[in-house]
Motif scaffolding. Sequence first.
Motif, PDB file in Angstrom:
ATOM      1  N   VAL A 199       0.845  -1.193   0.000  1.00  0.00           N
ATOM      2  CA  VAL A 199       0.000   0.000   0.000  1.00  0.00           C
ATOM      3  C   VAL A 199       0.879   1.241   0.000  1.00  0.00           C
ATOM      4  O   VAL A 199       1.774   1.396   0.831  1.00  0.00           O
ATOM      5  N   LYS A 200       0.634   2.140  -0.939  1.00  0.00           N
ATOM      6  CA  LYS A 200       1.448   3.352  -1.062  1.00  0.00           C
ATOM      7  C   LYS A 200       1.189   4.295   0.112  1.00  0.00           C
ATOM      8  O   LYS A 200       0.054   4.542   0.499  1.00  0.00           O
ATOM      9  N   GLN A 201       2.269   4.843   0.645  1.00  0.00           N
ATOM     10  CA  GLN A 201       2.150   5.751   1.782  1.00  0.00           C
ATOM     11  C   GLN A 201       1.369   7.013   1.417  1.00  0.00           C
ATOM     12  O   GLN A 201       0.779   7.669   2.280  1.00  0.00           O
ATOM     13  N   THR A 202       1.363   7.365   0.148  1.00  0.00           N
ATOM     14  CA  THR A 202       0.687   8.600  -0.279  1.00  0.00           C
ATOM     15  C   THR A 202      -0.833   8.460  -0.273  1.00  0.00           C
ATOM     16  O   THR A 202      -1.550   9.464  -0.254  1.00  0.00           O
ATOM     17  N   ASN A 203      -1.353   7.240  -0.315  1.00  0.00           N
ATOM     18  CA  ASN A 203      -2.801   7.005  -0.302  1.00  0.00           C
ATOM     19  C   ASN A 203      -3.229   6.790   1.145  1.00  0.00           C
ATOM     20  O   ASN A 203      -3.418   5.672   1.604  1.00  0.00           O
ATOM     21  N   LEU A 204      -3.391   7.889   1.878  1.00  0.00           N
ATOM     22  CA  LEU A 204      -3.625   7.810   3.314  1.00  0.00           C
ATOM     23  C   LEU A 204      -4.913   7.089   3.682  1.00  0.00           C
ATOM     24  O   LEU A 204      -4.901   6.218   4.561  1.00  0.00           O
ATOM     25  N   PRO A 205      -6.085   7.395   3.043  1.00  0.00           N
ATOM     26  CA  PRO A 205      -7.312   6.648   3.414  1.00  0.00           C
ATOM     27  C   PRO A 205      -7.171   5.147   3.214  1.00  0.00           C
ATOM     28  O   PRO A 205      -7.600   4.360   4.055  1.00  0.00           O
ATOM     29  N   LYS A 206      -6.569   4.743   2.082  1.00  0.00           N
ATOM     30  CA  LYS A 206      -6.402   3.312   1.827  1.00  0.00           C
ATOM     31  C   LYS A 206      -5.451   2.692   2.832  1.00  0.00           C
ATOM     32  O   LYS A 206      -5.674   1.572   3.325  1.00  0.00           O
ATOM     33  N   LEU A 207      -4.382   3.422   3.181  1.00  0.00           N
ATOM     34  CA  LEU A 207      -3.423   2.917   4.157  1.00  0.00           C
ATOM     35  C   LEU A 207      -4.093   2.732   5.514  1.00  0.00           C
ATOM     36  O   LEU A 207      -3.898   1.715   6.192  1.00  0.00           O
ATOM     37  N   LEU A 208      -4.921   3.705   5.913  1.00  0.00           N
ATOM     38  CA  LEU A 208      -5.641   3.597   7.177  1.00  0.00           C
ATOM     39  C   LEU A 208      -6.618   2.417   7.159  1.00  0.00           C
ATOM     40  O   LEU A 208      -6.764   1.697   8.149  1.00  0.00           O
ATOM     41  N   TYR A 209      -7.288   2.251   6.011  1.00  0.00           N
ATOM     42  CA  TYR A 209      -8.237   1.137   5.867  1.00  0.00           C
ATOM     43  C   TYR A 209      -7.539  -0.192   6.107  1.00  0.00           C
ATOM     44  O   TYR A 209      -8.014  -1.029   6.899  1.00  0.00           O
ATOM     45  N   TRP A 210      -6.407  -0.405   5.457  1.00  0.00           N
ATOM     46  CA  TRP A 210      -5.687  -1.667   5.604  1.00  0.00           C
ATOM     47  C   TRP A 210      -5.156  -1.844   7.024  1.00  0.00           C
ATOM     48  O   TRP A 210      -5.201  -2.936   7.600  1.00  0.00           O
ATOM     49  N   ARG A 211      -4.625  -0.754   7.590  1.00  0.00           N
ATOM     50  CA  ARG A 211      -4.064  -0.845   8.939  1.00  0.00           C
ATOM     51  C   ARG A 211      -5.152  -1.167   9.967  1.00  0.00           C
ATOM     52  O   ARG A 211      -4.961  -1.977  10.881  1.00  0.00           O
ATOM     53  N   LEU A 212      -6.296  -0.510   9.825  1.00  0.00           N
ATOM     54  CA  LEU A 212      -7.394  -0.770  10.753  1.00  0.00           C
ATOM     55  C   LEU A 212      -7.940  -2.177  10.589  1.00  0.00           C
ATOM     56  O   LEU A 212      -8.270  -2.852  11.570  1.00  0.00           O
ATOM     57  N   PHE A 213      -8.037  -2.613   9.338  1.00  0.00           N
ATOM     58  CA  PHE A 213      -8.499  -3.978   9.111  1.00  0.00           C
ATOM     59  C   PHE A 213      -7.520  -4.969   9.729  1.00  0.00           C
ATOM     60  O   PHE A 213      -7.928  -5.957  10.354  1.00  0.00           O
ATOM     61  N   ALA A 214      -6.222  -4.714   9.567  1.00  0.00           N
ATOM     62  CA  ALA A 214      -5.214  -5.601  10.146  1.00  0.00           C
ATOM     63  C   ALA A 214      -5.329  -5.632  11.673  1.00  0.00           C
ATOM     64  O   ALA A 214      -5.160  -6.694  12.300  1.00  0.00           O
ATOM     65  N   TYR A 215      -5.648  -4.470  12.274  1.00  0.00           N
ATOM     66  CA  TYR A 215      -5.826  -4.421  13.727  1.00  0.00           C
ATOM     67  C   TYR A 215      -7.011  -5.280  14.156  1.00  0.00           C
ATOM     68  O   TYR A 215      -6.926  -6.067  15.111  1.00  0.00           O
ATOM     69  N   LEU A 216      -8.139  -5.130  13.468  1.00  0.00           N
ATOM     70  CA  LEU A 216      -9.325  -5.918  13.802  1.00  0.00           C
ATOM     71  C   LEU A 216      -9.085  -7.406  13.564  1.00  0.00           C
ATOM     72  O   LEU A 216      -9.552  -8.253  14.334  1.00  0.00           O
TER      73      LEU A 216
END
Length: 471
Positions: A199-216
């Motif tokens: 996931v590209k660091q520049t795509n902040l919403p997508k990065l947050l989506y993946w990180r939050l999903f990984a947390y859950l």
Amino acid sequence: MILTAWVVTALLLLAGSYPCLRWGLIRVGKSLRAHSKRTRRILLKGQESAVVVGFFHPYCNAGGGGERVLWAAVRATQAEFPTAVCVIYTGDTGVDKNAIVMRAKHAFDIVIEQEKLVVVHLSRRILVDQATWPRFTLIGQSLGSLPLAYEAISSLVPDIFIDTMGYAFTYPLVALLLRIPVATYTHYPTISTDMLSRVKQTNLPKLLYWRLFAYLYSLAGSFADVVMCNSTWTANHIRSLWHIADVAVVYPPCDTRQLSELDLTKSRAREIICVAQFRPEKNHAMLLQAFAKLRERSKRSDTRLVLIGTVRHEQDEAHIQKLKTLAFDDLALPADAVDFRTDLPWAQVVASLGSAWIGANAMRDEHFGIGVVEYMAAGLIACVHDSAGPKLDIVVPCNGERTGFHAVDVSTFADAFEQAFSLQEADVLAMRRRARLMSERFSEQVFEAQWRTNITHLMRSARKAKIERSS
């Protein structure tokens, strides 16, 4: 972008509301268990005192490698714990228990004791169907598994819950509602560390989506009491994502008995075989392209590619037609050079493997690769993708010597085919023998012994809890 932001917000709210959800689930669970006694009398028919082992496998009749694991696990559980009742929670609503058991016998030669088996049909499987979630597929399927799992346990409350398809979001639901042991056999992580790194660091919403999903996903996984994975690759990802160390690698059961009886010294045709379901991720297209390149290089007309697999639905049929267009129109391969064989009985698969030279698998990050084990047991020279299970667990050196070849793209697969066909008679026989020896690590007997080891203490816990609840 806006939709992604909404999904991220929803995930944040879900994560933040966890303490309230936990309290609510415990209360609902008490009510659910209180109302389950009548259902158990109806479904268990005089076996109400038995320990009920629930297998959550919404696609139990699909006939793939995951289903072989399911039925081998059920057989091992019935053999080790003869008084237990195994329950299959499945979305195959149009198929009765007898047909499901016969399918397991036909596809895998696994015999199940029907008297100790209950099938609970689920009506909401569409909630975990990939087609239902064209966008945000992972979170959609994961959240969709919650009402499906609730339908399962409200139909018949188990004493042990075993997920054999990887629906991790069901673990906290079941654990908090019912206070029972939860086990998982994970074939493939829902999200991998590789996906997060891409996931590209520049795509902040997508990065947050993946990180939050990984947390859950990590939070959900922490509710599993026993975690089994099918390969080193899967286990490494689960350890990293769930932040747990106690992960058992239990290789899937591979029935290699007939394959191991095939004559390794017998003359074989210049055939490349791929045994895999006709799905895009299996990458049959790469094999066709590599095969075309090989024929172009060698100028030999006696080399053939045989593609063997099951057809589950119309999408698979459509995919086969695309592959045929690629083979015969785009690559201009002769009609007799490529053979598509669908839904073959096991005896015909064995015969095909016994006459071919090479066994190929082009899927990237194939979590394990039962078909590759079967190639090696049958004496084929394996040419596989240089990743995941085939790389780390299966096509590995035997006493420091090769058991097959690895490749990553069209060119390297063509190279691998060429090398395999060019081996001297003594060298190819020696490689076949090494490959067969290594395949013995993945037998049904080894799987069933490891399965029993991992669930025995869960059975003890379930029996103890059952006694305490009845006293």
